[in-house]
Design a protein around this motif. Structure first.
Motif, PDB file in Angstrom:
ATOM      1  N   GLU A  86       0.786  -1.022  -0.053  1.00 36.28           N
ATOM      2  CA  GLU A  86      -0.163  -0.304  -0.289  1.00 36.28           C
ATOM      3  C   GLU A  86       0.869   1.283   0.157  1.00 36.28           C
ATOM      4  OE1 GLU A  86       0.294  -2.138   2.631  1.00 36.28           O
ATOM      5  OE2 GLU A  86      -2.092  -3.379   1.828  1.00 36.28           O
ATOM      6  N   GLY A  87       1.435   1.447   0.365  1.00 39.90           N
ATOM      7  CA  GLY A  87       3.244   2.113   0.918  1.00 39.90           C
ATOM      8  C   GLY A  87       3.588   2.369  -0.705  1.00 39.90           C
ATOM      9  N   GLY A  88       3.534   1.794  -1.154  1.00 34.38           N
ATOM     10  CA  GLY A  88       4.059   1.602  -2.381  1.00 34.38           C
ATOM     11  C   GLY A  88       3.159   2.236  -3.720  1.00 34.38           C
ATOM     12  N   LEU A  89       1.851   1.508  -3.489  1.00 33.29           N
ATOM     13  CA  LEU A  89       1.001   3.087  -4.867  1.00 33.29           C
ATOM     14  C   LEU A  89       0.885   3.816  -3.881  1.00 33.29           C
ATOM     15  CD1 LEU A  89      -1.055  -0.125  -4.025  1.00 33.29           C
ATOM     16  CD2 LEU A  89       0.201   0.193  -5.976  1.00 33.29           C
ATOM     17  N   ILE A  90       1.046   4.734  -2.679  1.00 32.03           N
ATOM     18  CA  ILE A  90       0.616   5.984  -2.382  1.00 32.03           C
ATOM     19  C   ILE A  90       2.026   6.545  -3.180  1.00 32.03           C
ATOM     20  CG2 ILE A  90       0.657   7.333  -0.038  1.00 32.03           C
ATOM     21  CD1 ILE A  90      -0.783   5.020   1.609  1.00 32.03           C
ATOM     22  N   ALA A  91       3.173   5.688  -2.876  1.00 32.82           N
ATOM     23  CA  ALA A  91       4.475   6.951  -3.487  1.00 32.82           C
ATOM     24  C   ALA A  91       4.233   6.642  -4.818  1.00 32.82           C
ATOM     25  CB  ALA A  91       5.503   5.652  -2.989  1.00 32.82           C
ATOM     26  N   ILE A  92       3.333   6.603  -5.541  1.00 29.48           N
ATOM     27  CA  ILE A  92       3.203   6.104  -6.972  1.00 29.48           C
ATOM     28  C   ILE A  92       2.219   7.434  -7.079  1.00 29.48           C
ATOM     29  CG2 ILE A  92       2.347   4.993  -9.301  1.00 29.48           C
ATOM     30  CD1 ILE A  92       3.183   2.709  -7.821  1.00 29.48           C
ATOM     31  N   PHE A  93       1.462   7.391  -6.954  1.00 28.48           N
ATOM     32  CA  PHE A  93       0.195   8.391  -6.392  1.00 28.48           C
ATOM     33  C   PHE A  93       1.236   9.787  -6.541  1.00 28.48           C
ATOM     34  CE2 PHE A  93      -3.025  11.108  -4.474  1.00 28.48           C
ATOM     35  CZ  PHE A  93      -3.469  11.772  -5.178  1.00 28.48           C
ATOM     36  N   LEU A  94       2.039   9.924  -5.395  1.00 30.44           N
ATOM     37  CA  LEU A  94       2.400  10.865  -4.671  1.00 30.44           C
ATOM     38  C   LEU A  94       3.509  11.420  -5.533  1.00 30.44           C
ATOM     39  CD1 LEU A  94       3.019  10.179  -0.913  1.00 30.44           C
ATOM     40  CD2 LEU A  94       1.381  11.788  -2.252  1.00 30.44           C
ATOM     41  N   ILE A  95       4.476  10.852  -6.480  1.00 37.83           N
ATOM     42  CA  ILE A  95       5.426  10.491  -7.450  1.00 37.83           C
ATOM     43  C   ILE A  95       4.471  11.646  -8.904  1.00 37.83           C
ATOM     44  CG2 ILE A  95       6.465   9.969  -8.778  1.00 37.83           C
ATOM     45  CD1 ILE A  95       8.340  10.325  -6.549  1.00 37.83           C
ATOM     46  N   TYR A  96       3.457  10.757  -9.152  1.00 39.98           N
ATOM     47  CA  TYR A  96       2.527  11.080 -10.093  1.00 39.98           C
ATOM     48  C   TYR A  96       2.060  12.804 -10.035  1.00 39.98           C
ATOM     49  CZ  TYR A  96      -1.109  11.551 -13.493  1.00 39.98           C
ATOM     50  OH  TYR A  96      -2.433  12.833 -14.183  1.00 39.98           O
ATOM     51  N   ILE A  97       2.055  13.451  -8.602  1.00 43.88           N
ATOM     52  CA  ILE A  97       1.456  14.529  -8.120  1.00 43.88           C
ATOM     53  C   ILE A  97       3.265  15.410  -8.668  1.00 43.88           C
ATOM     54  CG2 ILE A  97       0.155  15.671  -6.483  1.00 43.88           C
ATOM     55  CD1 ILE A  97      -1.085  13.736  -4.999  1.00 43.88           C
ATOM     56  N   GLY A  98       3.533  15.032  -7.910  1.00 43.43           N
ATOM     57  CA  GLY A  98       4.657  16.620  -7.815  1.00 43.43           C
ATOM     58  C   GLY A  98       5.132  16.047  -9.941  1.00 43.43           C
ATOM     59  N   ASN A  99       5.212  15.459 -10.365  1.00 41.40           N
ATOM     60  CA  ASN A  99       5.536  15.630 -11.734  1.00 41.40           C
ATOM     61  C   ASN A  99       4.328  16.093 -12.845  1.00 41.40           C
ATOM     62  OD1 ASN A  99       6.588  11.589 -12.254  1.00 41.40           O
ATOM     63  ND2 ASN A  99       7.525  13.675 -11.894  1.00 41.40           N
ATOM     64  N   ARG A 100       2.761  16.526 -11.668  1.00 39.72           N
ATOM     65  CA  ARG A 100       2.064  17.263 -12.712  1.00 39.72           C
ATOM     66  C   ARG A 100       2.623  18.206 -11.941  1.00 39.72           C
ATOM     67  NH1 ARG A 100       2.647  13.164 -14.892  1.00 39.72           N
ATOM     68  NH2 ARG A 100       3.651  15.184 -16.568  1.00 39.72           N
ATOM     69  N   LEU A 101       3.078  18.731 -10.151  1.00 37.43           N
ATOM     70  CA  LEU A 101       2.996  19.853  -9.632  1.00 37.43           C
ATOM     71  C   LEU A 101       4.978  21.001 -10.950  1.00 37.43           C
ATOM     72  CD1 LEU A 101       2.460  19.358  -6.390  1.00 37.43           C
ATOM     73  CD2 LEU A 101       1.432  20.395  -7.795  1.00 37.43           C
ATOM     74  N   CYS A 102       5.100  19.421 -11.232  1.00 39.89           N
ATOM     75  CA  CYS A 102       6.480  20.342 -11.545  1.00 39.89           C
ATOM     76  C   CYS A 102       6.004  20.755 -13.171  1.00 39.89           C
ATOM     77  CB  CYS A 102       7.456  19.384 -11.736  1.00 39.89           C
ATOM     78  SG  CYS A 102       8.076  19.227 -10.108  1.00 39.89           S
ATOM     79  N   HIS A 103       4.864  20.235 -13.785  1.00 37.61           N
ATOM     80  CA  HIS A 103       5.110  20.780 -15.432  1.00 37.61           C
ATOM     81  C   HIS A 103       5.684  19.516 -15.380  1.00 37.61           C
ATOM     82  CE1 HIS A 103       1.844  23.509 -15.145  1.00 37.61           C
ATOM     83  NE2 HIS A 103       3.037  24.600 -13.894  1.00 37.61           N
TER      84      HIS A 103
END
Length: 168
Positions: A86-103
């Motif tokens: 579950e932690g791995g899945l949360i990391a995937i989601f957070l990195i995805y958001i980080g990619n979008r925030l950095c354009h």
């Protein structure tokens, strides 16, 4: 084999796996090709000015400026260690958001977190061969070899990997 040597061998194995995971994913996603986010071009040109390779410098600049596969690999290792799959899945989601925030136009960080979560599940959760905590230390070692030892030499290695994988 003594306990310390066994621990060191697990960290070495994890370092190699982490290094190949993040460098391969980042290279396939074109990090050595051009600066993908603001700031990566400046870092690439600075590395070139000290005798390094511009494309390898772009790769290194992209690592610093956006959540790429190195960040995804490290975050997946930490989150998997603390919370399991579950932690791995949360990391995937957070990195995805980080990619979008950095354009960030690519998904190297998200894919790196995904591949690392799968690797952690297969090597730790499923088989018990190498536990997740070793991948945290392993990723720190892997990042250090790219960002901390020699910018000039690391940029040239990254360039040659980009040429080999036909990204450049």
């Amino acid at each position: 084999m003594s306990s310390i040597l066994l621990e060191a061998s697990y960290i070495l194995i994890a370092s190699i796996i982490c290094w190949f995971n993040f460098v391969t994913v980042d290279t396939i996603f074109g990090l050595p090709k051009a600066p993908g986010v603001q700031g990566a071009g400046v870092i690439g040109k600075k590395i070139q000015s000290i005798g390094g390779n511009l494309n390898g410098g772009y790769f290194m600049g992209n690592i610093v400026c956006s959540p790429d596969a190195s960040a995804g690999t490290l975050m997946a290792s930490i989150f998997y260690y603390t919370m399991g799959i579950e932690g791995g899945l949360i990391a995937i989601f957070l990195i995805y958001i980080g990619n979008r925030l950095c354009h960030d136009t690519g998904y190297a960080g998200t894919i790196g977190a995904t591949t690392m979560t799968v690797i952690l599940y297969l090597l730790g959760g499923l088989t018990g061969l190498v536990e997740p905590q070793y991948f945290i230390a392993g990723m720190v070692v892997a990042i250090f070899t790219i960002q901390g030892l020699s910018h000039e030499k690391a940029s040239k290695v990254l360039y040659s990997i980009g040429k080999t994988l036909k990204v450049l």
